[in-house]
Write a protein that holds these residues in place. Structure first.
Motif, PDB file in Angstrom:
ATOM      1  N   GLY A 181      28.764  39.469  44.059  1.00  0.00           N
ATOM      2  CA  GLY A 181      29.342  39.664  42.732  1.00  0.00           C
ATOM      3  C   GLY A 181      29.161  38.474  41.820  1.00  0.00           C
ATOM      4  O   GLY A 181      29.649  38.448  40.709  1.00  0.00           O
ATOM      5  N   GLY A 182      28.439  37.461  42.276  1.00  0.00           N
ATOM      6  CA  GLY A 182      28.162  36.287  41.454  1.00  0.00           C
ATOM      7  C   GLY A 182      26.872  35.679  41.897  1.00  0.00           C
ATOM      8  O   GLY A 182      26.775  34.485  42.146  1.00  0.00           O
ATOM      9  N   GLY A 193      33.318  36.788  47.260  1.00  0.00           N
ATOM     10  CA  GLY A 193      33.309  37.754  46.169  1.00  0.00           C
ATOM     11  C   GLY A 193      33.353  39.187  46.657  1.00  0.00           C
ATOM     12  O   GLY A 193      33.387  39.473  47.847  1.00  0.00           O
ATOM     13  N   ARG A 198      30.388  43.710  41.430  1.00  0.00           N
ATOM     14  CA  ARG A 198      30.916  43.864  40.082  1.00  0.00           C
ATOM     15  C   ARG A 198      32.373  43.422  40.073  1.00  0.00           C
ATOM     16  O   ARG A 198      33.207  43.989  40.769  1.00  0.00           O
ATOM     17  CB  ARG A 198      30.796  45.324  39.617  1.00  0.00           C
ATOM     18  N   SER A 199      32.663  42.402  39.268  1.00  0.00           N
ATOM     19  CA  SER A 199      34.025  41.874  39.213  1.00  0.00           C
ATOM     20  C   SER A 199      34.279  41.296  37.843  1.00  0.00           C
ATOM     21  O   SER A 199      33.456  41.401  36.959  1.00  0.00           O
ATOM     22  CB  SER A 199      34.217  40.803  40.293  1.00  0.00           C
ATOM     23  N   ASP A 200      35.427  40.681  37.670  1.00  0.00           N
ATOM     24  CA  ASP A 200      35.719  39.997  36.422  1.00  0.00           C
ATOM     25  C   ASP A 200      36.366  38.665  36.717  1.00  0.00           C
ATOM     26  O   ASP A 200      37.324  38.261  36.094  1.00  0.00           O
ATOM     27  CB  ASP A 200      36.652  40.849  35.539  1.00  0.00           C
ATOM     28  N   VAL A 203      31.744  34.349  35.881  1.00  0.00           N
ATOM     29  CA  VAL A 203      30.513  33.932  36.527  1.00  0.00           C
ATOM     30  C   VAL A 203      30.397  32.410  36.502  1.00  0.00           C
ATOM     31  O   VAL A 203      30.701  31.764  35.511  1.00  0.00           O
ATOM     32  CB  VAL A 203      29.295  34.598  35.854  1.00  0.00           C
ATOM     33  N   ALA A 209      25.826  37.625  37.670  1.00  0.00           N
ATOM     34  CA  ALA A 209      26.676  38.671  38.220  1.00  0.00           C
ATOM     35  C   ALA A 209      26.504  39.937  37.408  1.00  0.00           C
ATOM     36  O   ALA A 209      25.998  39.919  36.286  1.00  0.00           O
ATOM     37  CB  ALA A 209      28.134  38.226  38.220  1.00  0.00           C
ATOM     38  N   ASP A 212      30.250  40.730  35.120  1.00  0.00           N
ATOM     39  CA  ASP A 212      31.319  39.777  35.439  1.00  0.00           C
ATOM     40  C   ASP A 212      31.544  38.854  34.241  1.00  0.00           C
ATOM     41  O   ASP A 212      30.876  37.834  34.094  1.00  0.00           O
ATOM     42  CB  ASP A 212      30.923  38.968  36.675  1.00  0.00           C
TER      43      ASP A 212
END
Length: 524
Positions: A181-182, A193, A198-200, A203, A209, A212
């Motif tokens: 995710g990064g 991660g 896919r995250s928030d 980065v 990412a 992100d």
């Protein structure tokens, strides 16, 4: 597959570079948080930028794709990301500032070294900065002549919008940048991660990412106190449609009155490229055609009074189109003269000896000058990260010709506080006010802030909206504030300051300052 690099074009519709890439095959979109750009950013603009990116990301997700988000030097990130995605080409839309052109040259060199094709498009303007010149082949320095050629040029239609089949699937993007995710800019995972990529969480530097987006604090900025307004293409279209359905037809008569909300408020949307300028212009042409149809049907009010004057809805729409032309005029000034960001466009023989009193400048920034229309504007800026255009001219004239302060103080403050800050437009506006710019007002044209307030805010509605100390007073008393005695001011509004300078005295001092700069005797 091609990689599209978003910069100041946070949209899928009417995006020339994105459409060109999509026409050849699948596209992977990316935004890079460039440390050199962030060095010139502010809390307000970072917040507004993140809101715009969130809206852009949502558009991609609606189509089954996503926005790649990177942080680092683009000349490092983009070749590495192109390799990770096996992209044959990196595509972007041109930006015209000196900083952007230097950055793009470095990216081109890096991509060439990596064996990756690159392609740049003109997108942010209807007519490119080098395309409208004088008959002698020089760039224009007078707007009126520029406008005549600008309005005679054919304009391209809006670029087509890519569909879901034109975009790389979100899962494929996640796989390419790594499962953490990064993913790093070389596509390798360094662990940790979320497994879906896919995250928030924000980065990290030199990593990529999928979707992100960082928080302002991740980038070294704070959440601003001011509201920054709505963001994204849908909000831009909603605002434009509302304006063109009504207010545009009286734009020329109403736009200078800040209490009437008669302007389009499209500046931030255009600054971040959340709506294409071709789409905006095409919409104004439809509004103009509607006004012309009314005129042809015998409605004299639709095209003036029937005696050839320049008023009426048709002229009003053209007046708004001129604001688009002003935007491009200042873009071509900056393009051909990148030094104007810090230097006077028009140098005076002896140089201007600015007064630059720090206490007066601080009072101006706080909105505590004792000139109500000036203070209202500065407080609107602090509260809303926006200021009405007429009031921008008033506060700029006050800083440069009442406080005799260098225009660069004002430009820097606007750059920090405005959500819609645009280097070309703001620099052009400040140098116009200071009589140092291209096609600037003559040095002896000095706004009287009290007259401006009385003329454009006669009922003091705008003033009292932002200066609560003056609420409940008659408008006449507010507009006569500079003429009241200390006792009268104390009785009327004890918490509002007295004028920090005498306008009449400072007007004479400004004339003398400019005459000395011109090498003239100020006493003559």
């Amino acid at each position: 597959m091609e990689l599209f690099w978003h910069r100041r074009d946070f949209r899928l519709a009417d995006n020339v570079g994105l459409a060109a890439a999509a026409d050849r095959g699948e596209v992977a979109p990316v935004f890079v948080f460039d440390p050199d750009v962030l060095d010139h950013a502010s809390d307000v603009r970072v917040r507004r930028l993140l809101d715009g990116l969130a809206a852009l990301r949502a558009e991609y997700r609606d189509r089954g794709s996503d926005l790649l988000v990177a942080r680092g030097d683009p000349e490092v990130v983009l070749p590495d990301l192109a390799a990770a995605l096996d992209a044959e080409r990196v595509v972007w839309n041109r930006d015209y500032s000196g900083l952007a052109r230097e950055r793009d040259a470095e990216v081109r060199t890096a991509l060439n070294a990596a064996g990756v094709d690159r392609e740049a498009h003109h997108d942010a303007v209807l007519h490119t900065p080098d395309s409208i010149r004088t008959n002698a082949g020089d760039p224009y320095s007078v707007y009126t002549y520029y406008w005549r050629k600008w309005t005679d040029r054919e304009t391209a239609p809006p670029a087509p919008t890519p569909g879901a089949s034109d975009l790389v699937d979100a899962d494929a993007l996640a796989a390419a940048v790594g499962p953490d995710g990064g993913g790093r800019s070389d596509g390798r995972s360094d662990g940790g991660g979320r497994s879906d990529g896919r995250s928030d969480g924000g980065v990290a530097t030199d990593r990529v990412a999928v979707g992100d987006l960082p928080a302002p604090a991740d980038l070294g900025f704070a959440e601003p106190d001011a509201g920054v307004g709505p963001a994204g293409t849908a909000a831009a279209r909603e605002r434009l449609d509302a304006f063109l359905s009504d207010a545009v037809f009286s734009y020329d008569a109403e736009r200078d009155y800040p209490a009437r909300e008669a302007t389009s408020r499209m500046s931030a949307f255009l600054k971040y490229g959340e709506i294409g300028v071709r789409e905006v212009y095409e919409a104004t042409e439809r509004a103009r055609a509607a006004a012309e149809e009314r005129a042809a049907d015998g409605d004299e009010a639709a095209d003036g009074n029937g005696e050839g004057d320049d008023e009426g809805p048709v002229a009003a729409v053209e007046e708004y189109q001129q604001q688009l032309a002003w935007r491009e005029f200042y873009t071509q000034v900056l393009y051909h003269n990148p030094e104007v960001v810090t230097d006077d466009y028009k140098a005076y023989e002896e140089g201007i000896e600015w007064r630059d009193d720090p206490e007066e400048i601080a009072a101006w920034k706080r909105g505590e000058t004792g000139y109500p229309i000036v203070d209202a504007g500065m407080r609107q800026l602090r509260q809303e990260a926006f200021m009405h255009n007429r009031v921008r001219m008033i506060v700029a004239s006050f800083l440069t010709k009442d406080l005799l302060a260098d225009w660069r103080h004002g430009y820097d403050h606007f750059r920090e506080k405005l959500a819609d800050h645009d280097t070309a437009n703001d620099n052009g506006g400040w140098q116009w006010a200071a009589s140092t710019g291209t096609d600037a007002q003559p040095y002896f044209r000095i706004f009287n802030p009290m007259t401006q307030g009385e003329r454009y805010d006669p009922d003091a509605e705008y003033i009292t909206n932002y200066v609560p100390e003056l609420r409940g007073l008659d408008a006449d008393l507010i507009h006569e504030w500079h003429e009241l005695s200390p006792t009268q001011r104390a009785n009327a509004a004890p918490e509002y300051p007295s004028p920090i300078v005498d306008h009449s005295e400072r007007r004479e001092a400004a004339l003398a300052m400019y005459k000395r700069a011109r090498g003239e005797d100020p006493d003559e």
